[in-house]
Structure formats: C-alpha cells, structure tokens
Write an enzyme that holds these catalytic residues in place. Sequence first.
Site, PDB file in Angstrom:
ATOM      1  N   GLY B  43     -79.249  -4.581 -33.585  1.00 54.08           N
ATOM      2  CA  GLY B  43     -78.044  -5.223 -33.057  1.00 54.08           C
ATOM      3  C   GLY B  43     -78.318  -6.479 -32.240  1.00 54.08           C
ATOM      4  N   GLY B  45     -79.467  -9.191 -33.351  1.00 50.53           N
ATOM      5  CA  GLY B  45     -79.133 -10.389 -34.131  1.00 50.53           C
ATOM      6  C   GLY B  45     -80.265 -10.948 -34.985  1.00 50.53           C
ATOM      7  N   SER B  47     -81.415 -10.214 -38.168  1.00 46.83           N
ATOM      8  CA  SER B  47     -81.041 -10.558 -39.544  1.00 46.83           C
ATOM      9  C   SER B  47     -80.056 -11.720 -39.572  1.00 46.83           C
ATOM     10  CB  SER B  47     -80.406  -9.359 -40.252  1.00 46.83           C
ATOM     11  OG  SER B  47     -81.376  -8.575 -40.885  1.00 46.83           O
ATOM     12  N   SER B 114     -89.524  -3.745 -35.401  1.00 45.01           N
ATOM     13  CA  SER B 114     -90.975  -3.803 -35.113  1.00 45.01           C
ATOM     14  C   SER B 114     -91.240  -3.609 -33.622  1.00 45.01           C
ATOM     15  CB  SER B 114     -91.581  -5.115 -35.625  1.00 45.01           C
ATOM     16  OG  SER B 114     -90.840  -6.263 -35.263  1.00 45.01           O
TER      17      SER B 114
END
Lengths: 209, 209
Positions: B43, B45, B47, B114
């Site tokens: 969430g 951001g 992507s 990650s």
Amino acid sequence: MTNSANKITNQNTVWHEPTVFREDREKLNGHKSAILWFTGLSGAGKSTLAHAVEDHLHKLDIKTFVLDGDNIRQGLCKDLGFSDADRTENIRRIGEVSKLMLDAGVVVMTAFISPFRKDRQLVRDLVKQGDFIEIYCQAPLAICEERDPKGLYKKARAGQIPEFTGISSPYEEPEQPELVIQSGDKTISDCTDEIIQFLEQSGVINVPR
Amino acid sequence: MTNSANKITNQNTVWHEPTVFREDREKLNGHKSAILWFTGLSGAGKSTLAHAVEDHLHKLDIKTFVLDGDNIRQGLCKDLGFSDADRTENIRRIGEVSKLMLDAGVVVMTAFISPFRKDRQLVRDLVKQGDFIEIYCQAPLAICEERDPKGLYKKARAGQIPEFTGISSPYEEPEQPELVIQSGDKTISDCTDEIIQFLEQSGVINVPR
C-alpha cells in the site's frame, strides 16, 4: 496515463495498472519481439548460432538477448542440478524469463539442450502462437561427439557424467519445429542467414535492402 | 564478429562467445540500464510509482520493464509460498531476472515489499555499484492500512494472513537507500518527478530540454 496528479493516498484514485505494453515497446523498437528457442545435442551449435544471430540482429538495431548456460546456471538456476525434475524446473524458469523478455520487447534467444518434448511444449504454451520459434539444431551425434567443445562427451563415455543427453539420456527430437538447421555440416554464416531469413519472412523483423 | 564463415564442425573454430554486450545495447538504446528497486509496505505505492515512472520513461524512448507480483507470482515464482525461505528465494530469483534485464539494456523496475535487508543486499551484491538503485517508498503503516487497496490489511488483522509485513512480520527499513520517497503524502506526479530527476542526476538518462 491517468490520475498522475492525484495523491496515492486517495483510495479512489489508486492506480497501479501498467500503461506500457508489449505492443508499445515493439513500436518504440521498430520490430516485434520473439523467443528463438534453440534445441539440440551438446555440440550441435546452439550457443554459437544464437550469438551469431544476435551479432547480426544487433547490427540491424534490433534488441536482443541470449539466455544460455553461462548466465542461467550460475545465476537464476544455480540451485538446480541435473535430475529429471531439476531439468524440467530449469527449462520452466528459462521459459518464464523468456516470456518476460518477450513482454519487454526483446528478441530473446535460448541455447539449452532442452531434450524433453514436454518441457519445450510447456514453454510454447506459455506464449501466443507465433511467439515461440523452435529452432532444431540437427547435427548427428557422431559429429557433436567429435567436436566435443567442452570435453563433455569424453567424460560421459568414461561414466563421469550420469544422464548425459545422447549417451545415457534421450534427446527427443522436435516433431514440428519452426525451423530445422543442419548445423552439423553448414557454415555458421549459412545457418545464420537461414534464421534471419525466417525472421524476415515471419514478420518479426524488417531487413533493410 | 569473427569466424562466421567457418564451419561449426571445425573444432578449432568453435565460437560461441557473445559479441554483443551490455555497453553495446546501452549505446544502441541511447541510455544506461539500471535496476530501480522499489521497497516498502503493502500500500506504500510501489507498483503505482513503478508504472508511473515507466510511463514517463517510455515517452522519452527509454526501454523499460516492471517486475511485480502480477507477472512474477503467477509465473517464475508460482512454486513459492510466503515462508521466510520462500520469500528469500522469491527475491533472489527476481534479483537474478533483474540482472539479466540489466544486461539486456533495460531500465528494470521491481515492485515488491522485499522486507528483509539481507535479501535486498543479496540483490545489490549481484551487480556493479550504481546499478542497483534502492527506492524506499516510505509511507506510515496507518496510511497504508487506510488505503489497503487489495484488502490485505483487513484480512491480516482478522488473522487470515499469517506473517503479513507490518502487522505480524517485520519490515526492515533500508539503511542507505539511494532514494527515499515520501509516498504517504505526496502526489504520484511529484514522486515520479523526484525519481526521474534522480535518474537524470545519476546519469542513467538524459532528459531533453
């Protein structure tokens, strides 16, 4: 492109869909992308041909990449051995990476023995018809064994390599490859020309005259 | 290119070395390649920003590709789950694919949580200094949870997702990321501009004025 002025915080404008697709990259590149899947015995000339084709294509400003043992077995697949299951997983991963490269707009070439029909079929099934171009480097075992560029046949005959394709493990010839190259007796140059001609005829590239 | 007129059969002329290298591809492309490694909470951001940056770069004729859950978890890493070992292997493979894309001349962007420092360090260590650009999308957990674009926080709070980063599994903040983006309160456009500016300043791209 939409909503780029909006805050990411506004849930109604959350926007993470791609706006750049394979077709856009192909348009930018000026050529289509494709997977050239070289298959054949060790010593049949797969890597040699893939690199010769890459050299030729690069001079035509075409985006290329070669996946082969050198950059896969030491990297992505360094956790895998040579059991049937590991060979299958090796080819599966190479297929998935090829698909990503295809989406990235690249003419990607793979140079792996890939002896099993089902494994090659699995890769073919990952992509659209026409994207997977199977190139069978057909050279007699005797010639491959005579070349033996890496000394592997010698080791295999001495029993030092178990399950070596052509000696102690089968090579399943492609049934309907897009291209068969008689890489046992033709010159690199002639083999390369055949492949370039195929790419031209199938509309992957436009060779300037 | 040498020996292309020779037969592959002549063992003395066996030739399968690459002749096209990353530098040649970069020259052809007119820009350097790089790995933009977006990291941060679900969430935050990642992507959204990766695709916004790609959109921007593509319009500048720059070769790009985004690796994210959509094209990795269903493909290359579909055999992996979410245990610590599988998360590590997931990031390792993404790192290896990023390295291949880097060699292919592409500005590759990865959008994965990650969460573990050691996993990100492993990818950093795969490539030359300067090739790995760690972009920390720093957004407060409260904001990410409020956004919850995929409804994952809700499920995690309900105990339906074990080991969810930020809730029941740690996120290890980057110690020396190349770039920190305050993606919790800035607009997509502002965040994108910061990243483009960084790429220009670090010499990856040349933005025409």
